[in-house]
Write an enzyme that holds these catalytic residues in place. Structure first.
Site, PDB file in Angstrom:
ATOM      1  N   PHE A   1       0.780  -1.211   0.047  1.00 17.87           N
ATOM      2  CA  PHE A   1      -0.275  -0.078  -0.279  1.00 17.87           C
ATOM      3  C   PHE A   1       1.123   1.124   0.200  1.00 17.87           C
ATOM      4  CE2 PHE A   1      -2.387   3.700   2.230  1.00 17.87           C
ATOM      5  CZ  PHE A   1      -3.968   3.408   1.428  1.00 17.87           C
TER       6      PHE A   1
ATOM      7  N   SER B   1     -29.991  18.066  19.247  1.00 21.71           N
ATOM      8  CA  SER B   1     -30.071  17.013  20.896  1.00 21.71           C
ATOM      9  C   SER B   1     -30.892  16.460  20.825  1.00 21.71           C
ATOM     10  CB  SER B   1     -29.001  18.033  21.600  1.00 21.71           C
ATOM     11  OG  SER B   1     -30.636  19.021  22.530  1.00 21.71           O
TER      12      SER B   1
ATOM     13  N   GLU C   1     -29.271   1.611  18.087  1.00 23.09           N
ATOM     14  CA  GLU C   1     -27.897   1.706  17.700  1.00 23.09           C
ATOM     15  C   GLU C   1     -27.431   2.472  19.367  1.00 23.09           C
ATOM     16  OE1 GLU C   1     -27.496   4.663  14.037  1.00 23.09           O
ATOM     17  OE2 GLU C   1     -29.669   3.895  14.022  1.00 23.09           O
TER      18      GLU C   1
ATOM     19  N   LYS D   1     -25.299   3.885  21.414  1.00 25.96           N
ATOM     20  CA  LYS D   1     -24.773   5.668  21.429  1.00 25.96           C
ATOM     21  C   LYS D   1     -22.934   5.771  21.531  1.00 25.96           C
ATOM     22  CE  LYS D   1     -25.774   9.749  23.425  1.00 25.96           C
ATOM     23  NZ  LYS D   1     -24.965  10.688  23.855  1.00 25.96           N
TER      24      LYS D   1
ATOM     25  N   ASP E   1     -19.730   7.423  22.304  1.00 33.09           N
ATOM     26  CA  ASP E   1     -19.492   8.901  22.963  1.00 33.09           C
ATOM     27  C   ASP E   1     -17.851   9.586  22.299  1.00 33.09           C
ATOM     28  OD1 ASP E   1     -19.447  10.944  24.155  1.00 33.09           O
ATOM     29  OD2 ASP E   1     -18.375   9.910  26.622  1.00 33.09           O
TER      30      ASP E   1
ATOM     31  N   TYR F   1     -23.954   8.064  11.525  1.00 35.21           N
ATOM     32  CA  TYR F   1     -25.414   7.343  12.571  1.00 35.21           C
ATOM     33  C   TYR F   1     -26.630   7.937  11.463  1.00 35.21           C
ATOM     34  CZ  TYR F   1     -24.979  11.401  15.236  1.00 35.21           C
ATOM     35  OH  TYR F   1     -25.511  12.289  15.900  1.00 35.21           O
TER      36      TYR F   1
ATOM     37  N   LYS G   1     -29.718   6.614  28.833  1.00 36.58           N
ATOM     38  CA  LYS G   1     -28.365   6.196  28.913  1.00 36.58           C
ATOM     39  C   LYS G   1     -28.009   5.320  30.206  1.00 36.58           C
ATOM     40  CE  LYS G   1     -25.784   9.702  27.808  1.00 36.58           C
ATOM     41  NZ  LYS G   1     -25.723  10.836  27.869  1.00 36.58           N
TER      42      LYS G   1
ATOM     43  N   CYS H   1     -23.758  38.624  48.787  1.00 37.40           N
ATOM     44  CA  CYS H   1     -22.885  38.597  48.141  1.00 37.40           C
ATOM     45  C   CYS H   1     -21.686  37.777  47.923  1.00 37.40           C
ATOM     46  CB  CYS H   1     -22.963  39.615  46.373  1.00 37.40           C
ATOM     47  SG  CYS H   1     -22.046  39.518  45.504  1.00 37.40           S
TER      48      CYS H   1
ATOM     49  N   CYS I   1     -19.230  41.577  46.218  1.00 39.23           N
ATOM     50  CA  CYS I   1     -19.962  42.928  46.324  1.00 39.23           C
ATOM     51  C   CYS I   1     -20.361  43.079  47.818  1.00 39.23           C
ATOM     52  CB  CYS I   1     -20.624  43.563  45.817  1.00 39.23           C
ATOM     53  SG  CYS I   1     -21.744  42.817  45.360  1.00 39.23           S
TER      54      CYS I   1
ATOM     55  N   CYS J   1     -27.971  38.521  43.885  1.00 36.34           N
ATOM     56  CA  CYS J   1     -27.599  39.450  44.168  1.00 36.34           C
ATOM     57  C   CYS J   1     -27.889  41.143  43.306  1.00 36.34           C
ATOM     58  CB  CYS J   1     -25.555  39.505  44.104  1.00 36.34           C
ATOM     59  SG  CYS J   1     -25.214  41.195  44.332  1.00 36.34           S
TER      60      CYS J   1
ATOM     61  N   CYS K   1     -21.896  44.577  40.786  1.00 36.09           N
ATOM     62  CA  CYS K   1     -21.232  43.591  41.404  1.00 36.09           C
ATOM     63  C   CYS K   1     -19.883  43.164  40.319  1.00 36.09           C
ATOM     64  CB  CYS K   1     -21.711  41.846  41.816  1.00 36.09           C
ATOM     65  SG  CYS K   1     -21.283  41.217  41.606  1.00 36.09           S
TER      66      CYS K   1
END
Length: 664
Positions: free
Chosen positions: A34, A80, A111, A113, A115, A222, A309, A403, A406, A421, A427
């Site tokens: 190759f 998503s 299928e 999933k 990662d 996919y 999940k 806060c 501040c 705050c 702030c």
């Protein structure tokens, strides 16, 4: 043999060997042979540049350097997925599907999933023309040069592929290759990488494509999107993609019931550890593309797909201290500072505690041993306390009253989970937070400037609000810490370039509470310019589609403040876009104002997306499913029967493509 023919013959042969080795895992030639053929092709191409091909197999070695990755809009949004964690979740999802589709048979494809880093590949006439990261779903980075170095990505397709389409997938780093990379790093005295997913994602943004070529990245595909692909089911889509030369995992199953789906899930929850790649769940999709079309999308996710999940990894560690962060809107978020612990491939040191109610619910205290898991295996969260290990001198957590930045007294209104705050304009963290939001990618996308630079500019007294950015000079910026002359020049140029950002993104950049990207677009479209919006009353704003009382009140309060009006006036004077462009206003009418259209089926004269754009450009609203509020159902060829039945039952008028085009 003629030189051109010789080159094309070698390219074709090498592509086939490449496919056999990296996609099918069935090499038919030795590595040495190759390499010899590849070298022969490289020599011929260098001697005959007139036969250059941007998708030649010789270009997989990389070598091009990309300083800045161009931002590119996706032709079709990358959504998503909604998540599920139990059989009950899946059954509830199936019931929602049946309510829309009616009493029809529904098949599901399951299928794994994977990662990795999401990618969208664009092909025209069988040639790879562009590779874009997911980004925010609407736009991402053009990383074509780097993607071309991944051997499992076909540069030239084969078979009966459509003339134009996008295909989505994941760029992954197999465990074996990851381990080898880390062994080399350790041998060279370098820190090992933490996990394959982050390493794969980071690889896509390396500036030197030759460095990407050295990493054993893989690309698993996919999903195809595009008009007139000739595909009718998800299962057929997987088969076709394989035929055209894509690496599509063979671990998939066609199911008729949620029981069958759960069998697949339970099997792979155990056996996923035998796979060469990281997986964190199963994706279940309605198999019929016609049914997918009928189900449509919510503002964030497809209704026809669900991610199941796998149970998140859980660990124990000690909570050393609770600290408090101030957001740009003044919202206070308590943070658990943990004894570092390895969780799902990354070292976790901090976790969000959300609000005072969450702390009280679990009775979380400093010094506790807590159970930590990654929600959706992304964001660490505390899910409980091991009370058997609580120190004897433990004291209940007393939530702060003032806060931490501040020292203004905090306020918590009835029905609100968070403390705030109220020192909005004084702030320091809120001030820098708003400027950091303004320069962010989804807003003004100012090149050459990050969060740390904003904080530094504020501390040096060079900026106190985002309008001040436009007065910065190279001479002011260059003396700052870690700021070379070139960096200062890039920063100032980035600010100048930001005046080209369109009005709807400027609206989002202003940082008005409750005004996210979608709301900003709605307001920009409804009012056309900032002056009309600044003069709008709460009643007028509520009349705008999807603008509720809370948003309307927040917008009115923002523009009633003299400081904000002065900042807007300054931004205008610097050339920032505060009205819709002529291009956007062109062809926009109010012809369809007050009308809601549902679009379904395949159309001849315009694509479905173009039809939806025509509706919105003429003041109408696109609905996702037929209801009593629907004004018209625009019916194309192969429209699902359930939509027609529901429209007829509710008395919704059904019109053709020609009828609609006549209306506009």
């Amino acid at each position: 043999m003629e030189i051109k023919q010789q080159i094309e013959s070698l390219r074709k042969e090498l592509r086939e060997h490449n496919h056999n080795y990296y996609v099918l895992d069935k090499p038919t030639i030795s590595d040495y042979d190759f390499d010899m053929k590849l070298k022969e092709l490289q020599d011929l191409e260098s001697k005959h540049p007139e036969f250059h091909d941007p998708n030649s197999p010789t270009l997989r070695v990389g070598g091009m350097v990309t300083k800045n990755f161009e931002t590119v809009s996706h032709d079709q949004r990358m959504y998503s997925l909604d998540n599920s964690y139990s059989k009950e979740d899946l059954e509830d999802w199936e019931k929602r599907i049946q309510r829309v589709l009616g009493d029809v048979e529904v098949e599901f494809t399951c299928e794994l999933k994977y990662d990795g880093a999401s990618i969208s590949l664009s092909y025209e006439e069988g040639q790879l023309i562009r590779a874009v990261t997911r980004g925010d779903g609407f736009q991402g980075d053009n990383v074509t040069t780097n993607i071309k170095t991944i051997n499992s990505v076909p540069l030239q397709l084969k078979g009966d592929y459509p003339p134009k389409f996008d295909i989505r997938g994941e760029i992954v780093l197999p465990f074996e290759g990851f381990a080898k990379m880390n062994a080399e790093r350790v041998a060279n005295g370098e820190e090992p990488y933490m996990n394959p997913r982050n390493t794969a994602s980071g690889s896509l943004k390396l500036q030197d494509s030759a460095a990407v070529a050295k990493r054993p990245l893989d690309c698993l595909l996919y999903g195809i999107v595009g008009e007139n692909t000739g595909i009718t089911t998800q299962w057929q889509m997987l088969d076709k993609a394989r035929d055209w030369g894509f690496k599509v995992p063979t671990v998939a199953k066609l199911c008729k019931t949620t029981d069958e789906v759960m069998e697949f899930v339970e099997y792979w929850d155990v056996h996923r550890h035998d796979l060469p790649y990281e997986t964190d769940g199963v994706v279940i999709k309605v198999n019929s593309l016609q049914q997918q079309d009928e189900l449509g999308h919510t503002s964030k996710s497809p209704r026809w797909a669900m991610a199941y999940k796998f149970k998140a990894e859980q660990v124990c560690t000690v909570l050393n201290e609770i600290t408090y962060q101030v957001g740009r809107t003044g919202a206070i978020t308590p943070v658990a500072n943990l004894e570092p612990v390895l969780l799902a491939g990354t070292t976790v040191k901090r976790a969000s505690l959300h609000n005072a109610d969450q702390i009280a619910k679990f009775d979380i205290r400093e010094g506790d041993t807590v159970f930590v898991e990654k929600g959706g295996e992304i964001i660490p969260k505390i899910i409980g306390v091991d009370f058997s290990k609580r120190p004897q001198n433990s004291k209940p957590t007393k939530y702060i009253n003032h806060c931490p930045e501040c020292h203004t007294e905090l306020v918590r209104t009835e029905g609100d989970a968070k403390h705030y705050c109220t020192n909005f304009y004084g702030c320091p963290v809120q001030i820098t937070g708003r400027i950091q939001h303004y320069i962010s990618r989804k807003a003004m996308d100012i090149e050459g400037m990050g969060s740390e630079t904003v904080t530094l500019l504020f501390q040096e007294g060079l900026i106190t609000n985002y309008a001040d950015l436009y007065t910065l000079t190279k001479e002011q910026v260059t003396p700052l810490e870690r700021m070379a002359e070139k960096s200062a020049e890039n920063l100032v140029n980035g600010v100048v370039e930001s005046v080209k950002i369109p009005f709807e993104r400027v609206m989002f950049a202003l940082g008005i509470r409750f005004v996210g990207e979608t709301v900003a677009k709605k307001l920009a479209k409804a009012y056309k310019n900032i002056d009309a919006l600044m003069d709008a009353s709460e009643e007028e704003l509520v009349a705008v589609d999807e603008i509720g009382e809370r948003i309307a009140k927040s917008v009115v309060e923002f523009f009633q403040n003299d400081a904000n009006r002065e900042i807007v006036a300054r931004l205008k004077s610097y050339g920032v876009q505060f009205e819709l462009s002529a291009e956007k206003l062109e062809n926009q009418t109010e012809k369809l104002k007050g009308l809601i259209f549902v679009v379904s089926g395949v159309f001849e004269k315009v694509s479905r997306n173009e039809l939806k754009k025509l509706i919105e450009d003429n003041g109408g609203k696109v609905g996702s499913s037929v209801s009593s509020k629907t004004s018209y159902l625009v019916a194309g060829d192969k429209m699902g029967p359930s939509k027609r039945t529901k429209a007829e039952t509710l008395g919704v008028q059904i019109i053709s493509e020609d009828d609609f085009l006549e209306m506009v």
